[in-house]
Design a protein around this motif. Structure first.
Motif, PDB file in Angstrom:
ATOM      1  N   MET A  10      -1.938   3.386  -9.642  1.00  0.00           N
ATOM      2  CA  MET A  10      -3.022   2.400  -9.685  1.00  0.00           C
ATOM      3  C   MET A  10      -2.568   1.167 -10.459  1.00  0.00           C
ATOM      4  N   LEU A  11      -2.545   0.056  -9.771  1.00  0.00           N
ATOM      5  CA  LEU A  11      -2.199  -1.217 -10.389  1.00  0.00           C
ATOM      6  C   LEU A  11      -3.463  -1.945 -10.816  1.00  0.00           C
ATOM      7  N   GLY A  12      -3.417  -2.557 -11.971  1.00  0.00           N
ATOM      8  CA  GLY A  12      -4.463  -3.467 -12.398  1.00  0.00           C
ATOM      9  C   GLY A  12      -3.974  -4.877 -12.148  1.00  0.00           C
ATOM     10  N   LEU A  13      -4.858  -5.762 -11.738  1.00  0.00           N
ATOM     11  CA  LEU A  13      -4.494  -7.149 -11.473  1.00  0.00           C
ATOM     12  C   LEU A  13      -5.572  -8.044 -12.042  1.00  0.00           C
ATOM     13  N   ARG A  14      -5.161  -8.972 -12.903  1.00  0.00           N
ATOM     14  CA  ARG A  14      -6.086  -9.942 -13.493  1.00  0.00           C
ATOM     15  C   ARG A  14      -5.636 -11.330 -13.074  1.00  0.00           C
ATOM     16  N   SER A  32       0.802  -1.222   0.000  1.00  0.00           N
ATOM     17  CA  SER A  32       0.000   0.000   0.000  1.00  0.00           C
ATOM     18  C   SER A  32       0.836   1.275   0.000  1.00  0.00           C
ATOM     19  N   ARG A  33       2.039   1.243   0.536  1.00  0.00           N
ATOM     20  CA  ARG A  33       2.881   2.436   0.565  1.00  0.00           C
ATOM     21  C   ARG A  33       4.137   2.265  -0.303  1.00  0.00           C
ATOM     22  N   SER A  34       4.059   1.377  -1.269  1.00  0.00           N
ATOM     23  CA  SER A  34       5.185   1.153  -2.178  1.00  0.00           C
ATOM     24  C   SER A  34       5.234   2.224  -3.253  1.00  0.00           C
ATOM     25  N   LYS A  35       6.345   2.268  -3.961  1.00  0.00           N
ATOM     26  CA  LYS A  35       6.491   3.210  -5.075  1.00  0.00           C
ATOM     27  C   LYS A  35       6.003   2.568  -6.362  1.00  0.00           C
ATOM     28  N   GLN A  36       5.636   3.397  -7.308  1.00  0.00           N
ATOM     29  CA  GLN A  36       5.235   2.891  -8.615  1.00  0.00           C
ATOM     30  C   GLN A  36       6.507   2.471  -9.333  1.00  0.00           C
ATOM     31  N   SER A  37       6.754   1.162  -9.368  1.00  0.00           N
ATOM     32  CA  SER A  37       7.987   0.639  -9.958  1.00  0.00           C
ATOM     33  C   SER A  37       7.739  -0.758 -10.507  1.00  0.00           C
ATOM     34  N   GLU A  38       8.697  -1.242 -11.246  1.00  0.00           N
ATOM     35  CA  GLU A  38       8.625  -2.604 -11.768  1.00  0.00           C
ATOM     36  C   GLU A  38       8.692  -3.612 -10.621  1.00  0.00           C
ATOM     37  N   THR A  98     -10.776  -9.184 -12.306  1.00  0.00           N
ATOM     38  CA  THR A  98      -9.875  -8.059 -12.499  1.00  0.00           C
ATOM     39  C   THR A  98     -10.159  -7.057 -11.388  1.00  0.00           C
ATOM     40  N   VAL A  99      -9.097  -6.648 -10.708  1.00  0.00           N
ATOM     41  CA  VAL A  99      -9.229  -5.682  -9.602  1.00  0.00           C
ATOM     42  C   VAL A  99      -8.178  -4.602  -9.761  1.00  0.00           C
ATOM     43  N   SER A 100      -8.396  -3.483  -9.080  1.00  0.00           N
ATOM     44  CA  SER A 100      -7.418  -2.407  -9.037  1.00  0.00           C
ATOM     45  C   SER A 100      -6.890  -2.270  -7.626  1.00  0.00           C
ATOM     46  N   LYS A 101      -5.640  -1.886  -7.517  1.00  0.00           N
ATOM     47  CA  LYS A 101      -4.990  -1.706  -6.217  1.00  0.00           C
ATOM     48  C   LYS A 101      -4.318  -0.354  -6.207  1.00  0.00           C
ATOM     49  N   ARG A 102      -4.667   0.481  -5.235  1.00  0.00           N
ATOM     50  CA  ARG A 102      -4.069   1.798  -5.115  1.00  0.00           C
ATOM     51  C   ARG A 102      -2.742   1.685  -4.376  1.00  0.00           C
ATOM     52  N   ILE A 103      -1.728   2.317  -4.930  1.00  0.00           N
ATOM     53  CA  ILE A 103      -0.412   2.421  -4.321  1.00  0.00           C
ATOM     54  C   ILE A 103      -0.232   3.890  -3.949  1.00  0.00           C
ATOM     55  N   ASP A 104       0.015   4.192  -2.676  1.00  0.00           N
ATOM     56  CA  ASP A 104      -0.060   5.560  -2.181  1.00  0.00           C
ATOM     57  C   ASP A 104       1.182   6.414  -2.350  1.00  0.00           C
TER      58      ASP A 104
END
Length: 129
Positions: free
Chosen positions: A109-113, A67-73, A122-128
Motif C-alpha cells: 500500500m502506497l501513500g501519496l500526498r 497496479s502490478r508492480s513490486k513493493q520497491s523504491e 492524500t490517497v492510497s494506492k494498492r500495489i498487487d
C-alpha cells in the motif's frame, strides 16, 4: 450551490482519472478481457476528457500502470513521477509547483500526498505484487 475555487477538485481529477498510456509504457498485464491485442484502445485506457483537450496532454495519471508492480523504491519513485506528471497544470494555473510525496505505509500500500497552493490531498494506492 457553492463553487470550489481551490485546486482540490482538479488535483482529485488529475490523480484519480486514468491517463492514456504512452507508446513506450509497459502495460501491467499485456491483455484485457476485451482484446488480446496490447495496443487496443481499451487496454491503453484514457480519460473521456482527452477527446476535448487539444494540447496533446492527457487528463489523469498513469498511476494505474503500477497496479502490478513490486513493493520497491523504483515503484515509489515512479509513483511520485506519475503524480507530478499528472499535475503539470499546477504551476501555470496557480503559480505554485505541485509538491509530491509517496511512501509505503503498509504492505503493498502506497501513500501519496499532493499539495498545490497550500491545499493537499492524500490517497492510497494498492500495489498487487
Amino acid at each position: 450551490m457553492a463553487v470550489d475555487t481551490t485546486p482540490v477538485t482538479p488535483m482529485l481529477l488529475s490523480i484519480g482519472l486514468d491517463a492514456r498510456a504512452l507508446d513506450g509504457d509497459v502495460l501491467p498485464d499485456g491483455r484485457t478481457q476485451w482484446s488480446a491485442n496490447p495496443s487496443s484502445f481499451q487496454e491503453r485506457r484514457g480519460s473521456p476528457g482527452d477527446a476535448l483537450d487539444g494540447d496533446g496532454r492527457f487528463a489523469g495519471s498513469r498511476l494505474w500502470l503500477l497496479s502490478r508492480s513490486k513493493q520497491s523504491e523504483e515503484t515509489r519513485l515512479l509513483t511520485e513521477y506519475y503524480a507530478r506528471d499528472s499535475l503539470f497544470w499546477a504551476e501555470d494555473m496557480t503559480g505554485d509547483v505541485a509538491e509530491i510525496e509517496a511512501w509505503w505505509h503498509a504492505r503493498n500500500m502506497l501513500g501519496l500526498r499532493c499539495s498545490v497552493a497550500g491545499e493537499a490531498i492524500t490517497v492510497s494506492k494498492r500495489i498487487d505484487r
